[in-house]
Design a protein around this motif. Structure first.
Motif, PDB file in Angstrom:
ATOM      1  N   GLN A 122      23.133  34.726  38.816  1.00  0.00           N
ATOM      2  CA  GLN A 122      23.413  36.167  38.818  1.00  0.00           C
ATOM      3  C   GLN A 122      24.906  36.429  38.696  1.00  0.00           C
ATOM      4  O   GLN A 122      25.343  37.318  37.965  1.00  0.00           O
ATOM      5  CB  GLN A 122      22.870  36.806  40.104  1.00  0.00           C
ATOM      6  N   ILE A 168      26.743  38.565  35.797  1.00  0.00           N
ATOM      7  CA  ILE A 168      27.593  39.723  36.094  1.00  0.00           C
ATOM      8  C   ILE A 168      28.942  39.576  35.390  1.00  0.00           C
ATOM      9  O   ILE A 168      29.456  40.508  34.758  1.00  0.00           O
ATOM     10  CB  ILE A 168      27.790  39.892  37.631  1.00  0.00           C
ATOM     11  N   SER A 195      30.324  42.033  32.448  1.00  0.00           N
ATOM     12  CA  SER A 195      31.571  42.761  32.675  1.00  0.00           C
ATOM     13  C   SER A 195      32.572  42.520  31.550  1.00  0.00           C
ATOM     14  O   SER A 195      33.240  43.446  31.066  1.00  0.00           O
ATOM     15  CB  SER A 195      32.194  42.334  34.011  1.00  0.00           C
ATOM     16  N   LEU A 228      35.960  45.148  37.794  1.00  0.00           N
ATOM     17  CA  LEU A 228      34.554  45.558  37.638  1.00  0.00           C
ATOM     18  C   LEU A 228      33.629  44.552  38.340  1.00  0.00           C
ATOM     19  O   LEU A 228      32.699  44.934  39.068  1.00  0.00           O
ATOM     20  CB  LEU A 228      34.205  45.657  36.148  1.00  0.00           C
ATOM     21  N   ILE A 229      33.910  43.261  38.136  1.00  0.00           N
ATOM     22  CA  ILE A 229      33.100  42.214  38.803  1.00  0.00           C
ATOM     23  C   ILE A 229      33.200  42.382  40.314  1.00  0.00           C
ATOM     24  O   ILE A 229      32.196  42.334  41.030  1.00  0.00           O
ATOM     25  CB  ILE A 229      33.596  40.804  38.398  1.00  0.00           C
ATOM     26  N   ARG A 257      33.830  45.048  41.962  1.00  0.00           N
ATOM     27  CA  ARG A 257      33.120  46.266  42.358  1.00  0.00           C
ATOM     28  C   ARG A 257      31.610  46.013  42.420  1.00  0.00           C
ATOM     29  O   ARG A 257      30.930  46.405  43.376  1.00  0.00           O
ATOM     30  CB  ARG A 257      33.441  47.354  41.323  1.00  0.00           C
ATOM     31  N   ILE A 258      31.070  45.326  41.392  1.00  0.00           N
ATOM     32  CA  ILE A 258      29.632  45.035  41.369  1.00  0.00           C
ATOM     33  C   ILE A 258      29.236  44.128  42.539  1.00  0.00           C
ATOM     34  O   ILE A 258      28.259  44.360  43.243  1.00  0.00           O
ATOM     35  CB  ILE A 258      29.234  44.371  40.026  1.00  0.00           C
ATOM     36  N   ASN A 259      30.055  43.090  42.763  1.00  0.00           N
ATOM     37  CA  ASN A 259      29.756  42.189  43.895  1.00  0.00           C
ATOM     38  C   ASN A 259      29.806  42.933  45.231  1.00  0.00           C
ATOM     39  O   ASN A 259      29.012  42.663  46.139  1.00  0.00           O
ATOM     40  CB  ASN A 259      30.730  41.009  43.912  1.00  0.00           C
ATOM     41  N   GLU A 303      29.035  46.038  45.676  1.00  0.00           N
ATOM     42  CA  GLU A 303      27.776  46.800  45.760  1.00  0.00           C
ATOM     43  C   GLU A 303      26.616  45.911  46.209  1.00  0.00           C
ATOM     44  O   GLU A 303      25.796  46.293  47.038  1.00  0.00           O
ATOM     45  CB  GLU A 303      27.450  47.426  44.391  1.00  0.00           C
ATOM     46  N   ILE A 304      26.582  44.679  45.613  1.00  0.00           N
ATOM     47  CA  ILE A 304      25.508  43.738  45.979  1.00  0.00           C
ATOM     48  C   ILE A 304      25.597  43.390  47.465  1.00  0.00           C
ATOM     49  O   ILE A 304      24.603  43.393  48.193  1.00  0.00           O
ATOM     50  CB  ILE A 304      25.598  42.455  45.113  1.00  0.00           C
TER      51      ILE A 304
END
Ligand code: ZN
Length: 257
Positions: free
Chosen positions: A212, A216, A220, A239-240, A242-244, A246-247
């Motif tokens: 995953q 991601i 990105s 961005l990475i 930020r996504i991590n 969120e996860i």
């Protein structure tokens, strides 16, 4: 420990009794009944009184494989268990055959010995019946224990070591309601199976997380490239992150699944 009294095991009255003083007691003689471990003390008494014609049960005390101690003739009544040693010796019988003596039985015989020594005020000579009479009594195994000095723990043969107990617990199988066989019946699993399962599970989860993470990163960077084509700037690393983030936030919720 408690001694089961004559009245508690339903003893018949002796035909006669002859007592000694403690000063005459110098020996402790171990016997076996050479019968089933389930034999009752009363049936041994009946055999001694009716079959042999003795005044009472022959022994001063008896011990069973569960470690229960029974009063026979008691501390100071002369027994009928070893010719020429009935006045000097306190006779204790293990109810059973050679090899039947459990750690509990040995502990109880030892307890009777220690109690006799306490009452007598000096040690007593530890003997097997065969030391003073031509007999196989008290059997090879119990005799070896007497010769070894009647060690109280009995741990030599009968008591498992801490390591053996730990291994047994580790391998002990219990029914697992969450893991069923093809017929829907709970599977029997041991603690060590849980560990293997847990290791395999952990590896699978980590592999999936890694995949995953890679996906991601790839997405990105593709997004950043697409934005660059349109003359826009996207910080793919931010961005990475930020996504991590969120996860992590979703994962931290108890019911996130
Ligand atoms: Zn004997």
């Amino acid at each position: 420990m408690d001694i089961i009294s004559r009245s508690e095991w339903g003893a018949r009255s002796p035909r006669n009794r002859q007592t000694v003083s403690w000063s005459q007691r110098t020996e402790f003689v171990v016997h076996y009944s050479e019968g089933p471990t389930s034999q009752s003390v009363r049936s041994i008494q009946d055999f001694h009184m009716d079959g042999r014609g003795w005044a009472d049960i022959g022994y001063n005390f008896l011990v069973d494989v569960k470690g229960r101690i029974y009063e026979g003739r008691g501390w100071l009544v002369i027994g009928a268990h070893a010719p020429d040693h009935n006045t000097s010796g306190i006779g204790v019988c293990m109810i059973g055959r050679d090899g039947d003596a459990t750690a509990a039985a040995k502990r109880s015989i030892r307890w009777v010995y220690d109690e006799a020594v306490r009452r007598r005020g000096r040690s007593l000579k530890k003997l097997g019946h065969r030391d003073v009479y031509a007999t196989s009594c008290p059997g090879d195994e119990l005799y070896a224990w007497v010769r070894a000095g009647m060690p109280a723990s009995g741990s030599e043969d009968d008591m498992p070591s801490a390591e053996e107990i730990a291994t047994a617990v580790w391998k002990h199988k219990i029914s697992n309601q969450f893991r069923t066989d093809g017929n829907g019946n709970p599977r029997m699993v041991a603690a060590e199976d849980f560990l293997e399962y847990s290791d395999a599970h952990h590896d699978a989860v980590m592999a999936r997380l890694k995949a995953q993470g890679a996906a991601i990163g790839e997405l990105s960077r593709a997004l950043a490239a697409l934005a660059a084509d349109r003359g826009q700037t996207v910080d793919s690393e931010a961005l990475i992150a930020r996504i991590n983030g969120e996860i992590d936030r979703v994962s931290a919720q108890p019911d996130a699944g």
